[in-house]
Design a protein around this motif. Sequence first.
Motif, PDB file in Angstrom:
ATOM      1  N   LYS A  21      97.548  74.263  45.861  1.00 27.08           N
ATOM      2  CA  LYS A  21      97.173  73.496  44.632  1.00 27.08           C
ATOM      3  C   LYS A  21      95.771  73.944  44.097  1.00 27.08           C
ATOM      4  CE  LYS A  21      99.956  69.553  46.113  1.00 27.08           C
ATOM      5  NZ  LYS A  21     100.227  68.072  46.209  1.00 27.08           N
ATOM      6  N   GLY A  22      95.548  74.985  43.454  1.00 25.34           N
ATOM      7  CA  GLY A  22      94.505  75.642  42.619  1.00 25.34           C
ATOM      8  C   GLY A  22      93.476  76.131  43.935  1.00 25.34           C
ATOM      9  N   THR A  23      92.481  75.858  43.666  1.00 30.50           N
ATOM     10  CA  THR A  23      91.254  76.622  44.465  1.00 30.50           C
ATOM     11  C   THR A  23      90.413  75.412  45.385  1.00 30.50           C
ATOM     12  OG1 THR A  23      89.458  76.320  42.942  1.00 30.50           O
ATOM     13  CG2 THR A  23      90.708  78.222  42.457  1.00 30.50           C
ATOM     14  N   LEU A  24      89.772  76.194  46.237  1.00 33.79           N
ATOM     15  CA  LEU A  24      89.235  75.262  47.256  1.00 33.79           C
ATOM     16  C   LEU A  24      88.261  74.214  46.314  1.00 33.79           C
ATOM     17  CD1 LEU A  24      88.551  77.532  50.538  1.00 33.79           C
ATOM     18  CD2 LEU A  24      90.106  75.689  50.124  1.00 33.79           C
ATOM     19  N   LEU A  25      87.565  74.736  45.502  1.00 32.78           N
ATOM     20  CA  LEU A  25      86.696  74.181  44.582  1.00 32.78           C
ATOM     21  C   LEU A  25      87.393  73.028  44.004  1.00 32.78           C
ATOM     22  CD1 LEU A  25      83.910  73.692  43.542  1.00 32.78           C
ATOM     23  CD2 LEU A  25      84.364  74.957  41.806  1.00 32.78           C
ATOM     24  N   ASP A  26      88.883  72.976  43.740  1.00 30.78           N
ATOM     25  CA  ASP A  26      89.473  72.206  42.992  1.00 30.78           C
ATOM     26  C   ASP A  26      89.474  70.857  43.862  1.00 30.78           C
ATOM     27  OD1 ASP A  26      89.723  73.311  40.515  1.00 30.78           O
ATOM     28  OD2 ASP A  26      91.621  74.339  41.310  1.00 30.78           O
ATOM     29  N   SER A  27      89.969  71.325  45.263  1.00 36.76           N
ATOM     30  CA  SER A  27      90.120  70.204  46.296  1.00 36.76           C
ATOM     31  C   SER A  27      88.768  69.784  47.112  1.00 36.76           C
ATOM     32  CB  SER A  27      91.001  70.697  47.219  1.00 36.76           C
ATOM     33  OG  SER A  27      90.749  71.805  47.973  1.00 36.76           O
ATOM     34  N   SER A  28      87.737  69.888  46.696  1.00 39.17           N
ATOM     35  CA  SER A  28      86.304  69.862  47.186  1.00 39.17           C
ATOM     36  C   SER A  28      85.367  69.013  46.269  1.00 39.17           C
ATOM     37  CB  SER A  28      85.734  71.080  47.563  1.00 39.17           C
ATOM     38  OG  SER A  28      86.262  71.917  48.646  1.00 39.17           O
ATOM     39  N   LEU A  29      84.663  68.216  47.082  1.00 37.43           N
ATOM     40  CA  LEU A  29      83.467  67.764  46.395  1.00 37.43           C
ATOM     41  C   LEU A  29      82.265  68.289  47.006  1.00 37.43           C
ATOM     42  CD1 LEU A  29      82.420  65.644  44.063  1.00 37.43           C
ATOM     43  CD2 LEU A  29      82.305  63.967  45.774  1.00 37.43           C
ATOM     44  N   VAL A  30      81.342  69.132  46.268  1.00 40.66           N
ATOM     45  CA  VAL A  30      79.988  69.698  46.813  1.00 40.66           C
ATOM     46  C   VAL A  30      78.771  68.785  46.149  1.00 40.66           C
ATOM     47  CG1 VAL A  30      78.766  71.680  47.151  1.00 40.66           C
ATOM     48  CG2 VAL A  30      81.511  71.747  46.875  1.00 40.66           C
ATOM     49  N   VAL A  31      78.185  68.280  47.118  1.00 34.38           N
ATOM     50  CA  VAL A  31      76.894  67.370  46.689  1.00 34.38           C
ATOM     51  C   VAL A  31      75.595  68.391  47.062  1.00 34.38           C
ATOM     52  CG1 VAL A  31      75.626  65.243  46.959  1.00 34.38           C
ATOM     53  CG2 VAL A  31      78.368  65.415  47.278  1.00 34.38           C
ATOM     54  N   TRP A  32      74.848  68.469  45.897  1.00 29.67           N
ATOM     55  CA  TRP A  32      73.314  68.787  46.160  1.00 29.67           C
ATOM     56  C   TRP A  32      72.355  67.992  45.697  1.00 29.67           C
ATOM     57  CZ3 TRP A  32      71.010  73.250  42.528  1.00 29.67           C
ATOM     58  CH2 TRP A  32      69.632  73.487  42.964  1.00 29.67           C
ATOM     59  N   CYS A  33      71.543  67.383  46.629  1.00 30.44           N
ATOM     60  CA  CYS A  33      70.467  66.492  46.292  1.00 30.44           C
ATOM     61  C   CYS A  33      69.432  66.849  46.896  1.00 30.44           C
ATOM     62  CB  CYS A  33      71.110  65.163  46.615  1.00 30.44           C
ATOM     63  SG  CYS A  33      71.355  65.041  48.443  1.00 30.44           S
ATOM     64  N   LYS A  34      68.252  66.214  46.475  1.00 29.10           N
ATOM     65  CA  LYS A  34      66.820  66.080  47.024  1.00 29.10           C
ATOM     66  C   LYS A  34      66.619  64.925  47.729  1.00 29.10           C
ATOM     67  CE  LYS A  34      62.075  66.898  45.166  1.00 29.10           C
ATOM     68  NZ  LYS A  34      61.325  67.103  44.167  1.00 29.10           N
ATOM     69  N   GLU A  35      65.997  65.012  48.965  1.00 24.76           N
ATOM     70  CA  GLU A  35      66.048  63.808  49.628  1.00 24.76           C
ATOM     71  C   GLU A  35      65.127  62.589  48.852  1.00 24.76           C
ATOM     72  OE1 GLU A  35      64.679  66.776  51.503  1.00 24.76           O
ATOM     73  OE2 GLU A  35      66.723  67.051  51.440  1.00 24.76           O
ATOM     74  N   MET A  36      64.010  63.182  48.158  1.00 25.92           N
ATOM     75  CA  MET A  36      63.220  62.332  47.526  1.00 25.92           C
ATOM     76  C   MET A  36      63.022  62.790  46.038  1.00 25.92           C
ATOM     77  SD  MET A  36      60.378  61.450  50.307  1.00 25.92           S
ATOM     78  CE  MET A  36      60.759  60.540  51.770  1.00 25.92           C
ATOM     79  N   GLY A  37      62.520  61.606  45.332  1.00 21.61           N
ATOM     80  CA  GLY A  37      62.489  62.050  43.943  1.00 21.61           C
ATOM     81  C   GLY A  37      61.198  62.901  43.732  1.00 21.61           C
ATOM     82  N   ASP A  38      60.035  62.179  44.528  1.00 20.88           N
ATOM     83  CA  ASP A  38      58.772  63.081  44.407  1.00 20.88           C
ATOM     84  C   ASP A  38      58.448  63.053  46.056  1.00 20.88           C
ATOM     85  OD1 ASP A  38      56.237  63.711  44.179  1.00 20.88           O
ATOM     86  OD2 ASP A  38      55.691  62.487  42.530  1.00 20.88           O
ATOM     87  N   SER A  39      58.526  64.015  46.501  1.00 19.32           N
ATOM     88  CA  SER A  39      58.407  64.239  48.024  1.00 19.32           C
ATOM     89  C   SER A  39      56.806  64.320  48.427  1.00 19.32           C
ATOM     90  CB  SER A  39      58.802  65.517  48.476  1.00 19.32           C
ATOM     91  OG  SER A  39      58.362  66.614  47.682  1.00 19.32           O
ATOM     92  N   ARG A  40      55.917  64.743  47.237  1.00 20.92           N
ATOM     93  CA  ARG A  40      54.487  64.442  47.403  1.00 20.92           C
ATOM     94  C   ARG A  40      53.983  63.044  47.823  1.00 20.92           C
ATOM     95  NH1 ARG A  40      52.160  65.809  42.528  1.00 20.92           N
ATOM     96  NH2 ARG A  40      54.140  64.946  41.725  1.00 20.92           N
TER      97      ARG A  40
END
Length: 64
Positions: A21-40
């Motif tokens: 059913k489509g591609t692996l991207l179609d059946s996946s949810l990939v998350v990219w995030c930064k742990e902190m808004g302002d790491s400094r």
Amino acid sequence: MAQQFGYLLGRLKALPDPAGKGTLLDSSLVVWCKEMGDSRLHICESVPFILAGKATATCGRGAT
């Protein structure tokens, strides 16, 4: 990091889903995030997230 994230998405989009059913991207949810808004300052506010993929249409867009 953005190039690596883009590469991963491209690879997932290029590979067919084993379920047929489509591609692996179609059946996946990939998350990219930064742990902190302002790491400094170690502040966890305004933390950016990027979501990619359809998770086989189980994730809607926006609040319902």
